[in-house]
Design a protein around this motif. Structure first.
Motif, PDB file in Angstrom:
ATOM      1  N   ASP A  72      50.402  36.576  32.065  1.00 41.97           N
ATOM      2  CA  ASP A  72      49.166  37.316  32.252  1.00 41.97           C
ATOM      3  C   ASP A  72      48.249  36.563  33.190  1.00 41.97           C
ATOM      4  O   ASP A  72      48.334  35.337  33.327  1.00 41.97           O
ATOM      5  CB  ASP A  72      48.461  37.523  30.909  1.00 41.97           C
ATOM      6  N   LYS A  73      47.333  37.303  33.814  1.00 38.85           N
ATOM      7  CA  LYS A  73      46.335  36.651  34.665  1.00 38.85           C
ATOM      8  C   LYS A  73      45.459  35.712  33.834  1.00 38.85           C
ATOM      9  O   LYS A  73      45.060  34.647  34.294  1.00 38.85           O
ATOM     10  CB  LYS A  73      45.463  37.705  35.355  1.00 38.85           C
ATOM     11  N   GLU A  74      45.156  36.111  32.565  1.00 36.21           N
ATOM     12  CA  GLU A  74      44.306  35.279  31.713  1.00 36.21           C
ATOM     13  C   GLU A  74      45.045  34.037  31.210  1.00 36.21           C
ATOM     14  O   GLU A  74      44.431  33.031  30.872  1.00 36.21           O
ATOM     15  CB  GLU A  74      43.814  36.080  30.498  1.00 36.21           C
ATOM     16  N   TRP A 134      41.255  45.059  40.527  1.00 37.61           N
ATOM     17  CA  TRP A 134      40.456  44.398  39.509  1.00 37.61           C
ATOM     18  C   TRP A 134      40.798  44.937  38.117  1.00 37.61           C
ATOM     19  O   TRP A 134      41.099  46.119  37.951  1.00 37.61           O
ATOM     20  CB  TRP A 134      38.971  44.611  39.767  1.00 37.61           C
ATOM     21  N   GLN A 141      35.878  39.806  30.171  1.00 35.50           N
ATOM     22  CA  GLN A 141      36.917  39.148  30.958  1.00 35.50           C
ATOM     23  C   GLN A 141      37.159  39.974  32.221  1.00 35.50           C
ATOM     24  O   GLN A 141      37.205  41.207  32.171  1.00 35.50           O
ATOM     25  CB  GLN A 141      38.222  39.043  30.162  1.00 35.50           C
ATOM     26  N   SER A 189      39.626  40.004  35.953  1.00 39.44           N
ATOM     27  CA  SER A 189      40.774  39.418  36.647  1.00 39.44           C
ATOM     28  C   SER A 189      41.046  40.193  37.923  1.00 39.44           C
ATOM     29  O   SER A 189      40.770  41.406  38.009  1.00 39.44           O
ATOM     30  CB  SER A 189      42.024  39.455  35.759  1.00 39.44           C
ATOM     31  N   THR A 190      41.609  39.506  38.905  1.00 38.42           N
ATOM     32  CA  THR A 190      41.968  40.174  40.158  1.00 38.42           C
ATOM     33  C   THR A 190      43.022  39.371  40.894  1.00 38.42           C
ATOM     34  O   THR A 190      43.349  38.242  40.503  1.00 38.42           O
ATOM     35  CB  THR A 190      40.731  40.345  41.059  1.00 38.42           C
ATOM     36  N   LYS A 191      43.555  39.975  41.952  1.00 40.15           N
ATOM     37  CA  LYS A 191      44.491  39.295  42.855  1.00 40.15           C
ATOM     38  C   LYS A 191      43.960  39.424  44.278  1.00 40.15           C
ATOM     39  O   LYS A 191      43.492  40.486  44.679  1.00 40.15           O
ATOM     40  CB  LYS A 191      45.891  39.898  42.765  1.00 40.15           C
ATOM     41  N   SER A 219      46.065  34.813  41.936  1.00 41.84           N
ATOM     42  CA  SER A 219      45.571  35.552  40.769  1.00 41.84           C
ATOM     43  C   SER A 219      44.456  34.746  40.132  1.00 41.84           C
ATOM     44  O   SER A 219      44.611  33.545  39.869  1.00 41.84           O
ATOM     45  CB  SER A 219      46.709  35.772  39.768  1.00 41.84           C
ATOM     46  N   SER A 267      41.261  34.736  37.084  1.00 43.77           N
ATOM     47  CA  SER A 267      40.714  35.359  35.880  1.00 43.77           C
ATOM     48  C   SER A 267      39.596  34.497  35.323  1.00 43.77           C
ATOM     49  O   SER A 267      39.679  33.260  35.335  1.00 43.77           O
ATOM     50  CB  SER A 267      41.809  35.533  34.823  1.00 43.77           C
ATOM     51  N   SER A 309      44.106  26.135  34.377  1.00 42.54           N
ATOM     52  CA  SER A 309      43.111  26.805  33.542  1.00 42.54           C
ATOM     53  C   SER A 309      42.159  25.771  32.959  1.00 42.54           C
ATOM     54  O   SER A 309      42.516  24.600  32.760  1.00 42.54           O
ATOM     55  CB  SER A 309      43.769  27.595  32.405  1.00 42.54           C
TER      56      SER A 309
END
Length: 786
Positions: free
Chosen positions: A120-122, A419, A459, A461-463, A470, A472, A514
């Protein structure tokens, strides 16, 4: 006559041929929208067999020989996905579903290696998943999900002591949270240590699961009350076409699982399905035959009902529960050491239940969804210690308590081009009651506590950079209306950020990192402790804080193999320190007791840090394997913030090797090896214990002076499957500790006795010689699916 014989043989051959075919079914949906995908090709890797999904996203591949396959889903505009280790049987095959990610339009013509290790992005790192087949055939796991989880990188269990703790990167067993299809459950073990989470036997049925995902850092902002790990158990949905049955008999338990449709019409798939199971232990009978001084007896149940209201709305009703009885057994013949064990073990009667209802609503513009869940969980614990366990007299420790949580959670997610935006919150009502008598520590009280907990998060997130980067970021806060500073939500603002960057065009190499701050409210046993004046003595405690920094590199060798290396650092503050024993509670919770039922102060510090290497190969060419090595340090303070002592989980080295090879004719050999470095422990204060026996007093100031020897164990398992018409039989033979390696244990103590077995006066303690056991444990099990 010859013609009749020939006809008979032809019928047998025909019967055998039909018995040796299986069918794979499933659904393919879009990861973002949840929409069923039409026209997706699902094929057997390496064979000219496959199917294309219909308008409902469903596929069916029939006429398959019973064996293990890899299954690939491909479609225009979507990243290819491969699922490995798909075992086809003649009966009882669960659906194999795919959730596909969109492919970036500006990457056309670029050959990207299909990656089965989704992230996941997170949570772009420190996240691992076990599939259904890996869970079911895990060597040495004995169908225990808590033991299975210990094969994942950075995860260990308590050494010896008949325990099943989940210890992640040097953190305490109570620093993790567990989710069952989005419903939080307080513990995953029978006879759990109240205030912690470990116990001797897992209470979740492995036949229920589609997969298990562990995140050991970089948690999404939707998760509260977590410091070390998030374990998500993904349950299967019951069969929508016909009733199926799974029966499992192992060395310690029998389990029955039923699933099927409800309110089914003709040949249509039912909109409502169920899956339900019950398990019964017979360890108590085995222990009685072996003449052991204690008898663990348990039941558990699990269920899930799924109802698809329409294309956009779905309900899930799920639950799990247990009934535990840890009783005393007086052996016919026993020596002084067995007598000491009999005198010191507790009497435990415990039951738990968790139930929850969730509603998932997908938006009609297919650009998001919301999830609303309500749940309730109860732990009822009756824990006693006696001076005379045989006659149950001389009660010196009594803890009768009940914890109840009623929760409402809301999660909203929206997609805007590249997004993703999510927000939500949780409100919980806590009802805790306790009646405690502790003559050793001088505590005697009865209380009831009711308060509210709450929290909210956001929260995003994007690329960017043509999907190479990526990003987040998230923020949450938590509060409660019981502790003195509980409503000061600025104290629990917990930001977190994560990124993943692809270093090459084929996306084989990636850099992941992270950083985040996480909070956990101390256990209800701490919050509900009452002094002898009838006052809640621990209302001054703060949320425990943990700051994480993790960075690593991932290399995808091919579509089935990856290598990672990660460095991690966790810094703790506000950890509760016992005013009775002068020890950080981060060192406790790995025994059969009640954690935190005492006065504490939030002044403890801590840190765990290290490096972790992982190599993982999904099942291809008959073989799969996972190898990980973690080098780490775990240490905490008590009253002196400048003096860090090794924690009880500071093994420094953790090695885990798990793998399997599948031969022809449905034979499989799998093995697991685990190694843990030396374990520090607090020695017994003999002089103080002579005054309190059978309660033993530990000298926690000496942590780091005494160590258990390193732990090493190898388990093997052999499976053989037979496929008959519409049903299958799996017989497995398992040997735990196949090389008879010694399991280290702490020295034991008992009273010095005269020649008649009567304790001498004044009381005097004797240390028994430490004999590390090296028992080889063979077992046989059967699994029937029909």
């Amino acid at each position: 006559m010859r013609g009749i014989t020939t006809l008979f043989l032809c019928l047998i051959v025909s019967f055998i041929g039909l018995a040796q075919e299986g069918t794979l079914r499933g659904t393919v949906t879009d990861q973002k929208t949840g929409e069923a995908l039409f026209g997706i090709k699902v094929k057997i890797v390496g064979e000219d067999k496959g199917a294309v999904t219909d308008f409902d996203g469903k596929y069916e591949i029939s006429g398959l020989s019973p064996k293990t396959y890899a299954l690939e889903a491909t479609g225009t505009g979507y990243k290819a996905e491969i699922k490995y280790n798909i075992v086809v049987r003649s009966g009882g095959n669960p659906d194999v579903d795919f959730v596909l990610q969109e492919e970036a339009t500006d990457l056309e013509g670029v050959e990207i290696v299909a990656n089965p290790f989704k992230k996941d992005k997170e949570t772009p790192l420190s996240s691992n998943k076990l599939s259904q087949e890996e869970i079911a055939t895990y060597p040495g796991g004995n169908n225990d999900i808590a033991k299975v989880v210990q094969s994942l990188p950075g995860v260990s269990g308590s050494v010896g002591g008949f325990r099943n703790d989940v210890i992640i990167r040097g953190g305490a067993p109570n620093e993790n949270v567990y989710y069952l299809d989005g419903i939080e459950i307080p513990n995953i073990n029978h006879f759990s240590t109240q205030g912690s989470a470990g116990g001797p036997v897992g209470l979740l049925n492995v036949s229920f699961f589609e997969g298990v995902t562990l995140s050991t850092s970089s948690f999404g902002a939707q998760y509260d009350n977590v410091l070390s790990g998030v374990l998500q158990f993904e349950q299967r949905t019951g069969n929508a076409r016909e009733m199926k049955t799974n029966f499992r008999l192992s060395s310690s338990e029998a389990a029955l699982t039923l699933e099927g449709p409800l309110f089914k019409k003709d040949n249509e798939e039912a909109k409502t399905t169920y899956i339900v199971s019950a398990r019964r232990s017979y360890l108590q009978f085995l222990f009685q035959v072996l003449d052991l001084p204690f008898l663990p007896d348990y039941w558990d149940y699990q269920y899930k009902i799924n109802h698809k209201i329409n294309k956009y709305n779905e309900l899930n009703f799920t639950g799990v529960g247990s009934i535990d009885d840890f009783a005393i057994n007086v052996p016919d013949e026993f020596d002084a050491e067995q007598q000491a064990t009999l005198e010191q073990i507790p009497v435990i009667k415990q039951w738990t239940t968790t139930s929850g209802l969730s509603w998932k609503k997908r938006f009609k513009d297919v650009n998001g969804y919301m999830l609303t869940a309500v749940s309730k969980n109860i732990l009822n614990n009756n824990f006693k210690r006696y001076q005379d366990n045989i006659n149950l007299t001389g009660l010196y420790l009594n803890n009768e308590s009940q914890e109840q949580e009623t929760k409402a959670r809301y999660y909203y997610k929206r997609f805007y081009d590249k997004w993703e935006l999510a927000f939500g919150g949780v409100v919980q009502n806590v009802d805790y009651s306790n009646r405690t008598t502790n003559t050793v520590s001088g505590f005697n009280y009865e209380n009831a506590l009711n308060f509210w907990k709450y929290g909210a998060f956001v929260q995003a997130s994007t690329k960017v950079l043509k999907d190479k980067l990526s990003i987040s970021g998230g923020l949450r806060f938590d509060g409660n209306d019981f502790t003195k500073r509980g409503n000061d939500i600025y104290r629990t603002l917990s930001p977190r950020a994560a990124l993943s960057y692809s270093l090459d065009k084929k996306q084989r190499w990636s850099l992941n990192a992270s950083v985040g701050r996480y909070f956990k409210l101390p256990s209800y046993t701490i919050l509900g402790f009452t002094d002898n004046q009838g006052m809640f003595a621990n209302r001054e405690v703060d949320y425990i804080q943990s700051d994480h920094l993790v960075a690593g590199v991932e290399f995808l060798l091919n579509s089935s193999t990856k290598f990672t290396i990660e460095g991690f650092y966790k810094k703790y503050s506000n950890y509760p320190v016992s005013l009775t024993d002068s020890v950080s509670l981060a060192n406790l919770g790995g025994d059969f007791s009640v954690l935190g039922n005492e006065p504490v102060t939030s002044i403890g510090l801590g840190r765990t840090y290290g490096v972790e290497l992982l190599a993982q190969k999904k099942f291809t060419k008959h073989f799969y394997g996972v190898a990980s090595v973690t080098f780490y340090k775990s240490e905490f303070t008590s009253f002196d913030e400048d003096v860090y002592l090794p924690s009880a989980w500071d093994n420094k080295v953790l090695i885990s090797l798990t793998g399997g090879y599948k031969f022809g004719k449905n034979w499989e050999l799998s093995a697991r090896t685990r190694f843990l470095g030396k374990t520090p422990y607090a020695p017994v204060d003999v002089e103080a214990s002579e005054q309190t026996y059978p309660a033993l007093v530990k000298d926690y100031n000496r942590l780091g002076e005494e160590f258990l020897a390193s732990f090493n164990q190898t388990d093997i398992r052999i499976d053989k499957k037979w496929n008959f018409e519409k049903w299958t039989l799996d017989i497995y033979f398992e040997v735990q500790n196949v090389f008879g390696q010694a399991t280290p244990s702490e020295p034991s103590y008992g009273l010095v006795q005269d020649e008649n077995g009567v304790p001498v006066q004044p009381t005097e303690l004797k240390q028994f010689p430490s004999v590390a056991s090296g028992t080889v444990l063979p077992s046989l099990g059967i699994v029937i699916d029909f």
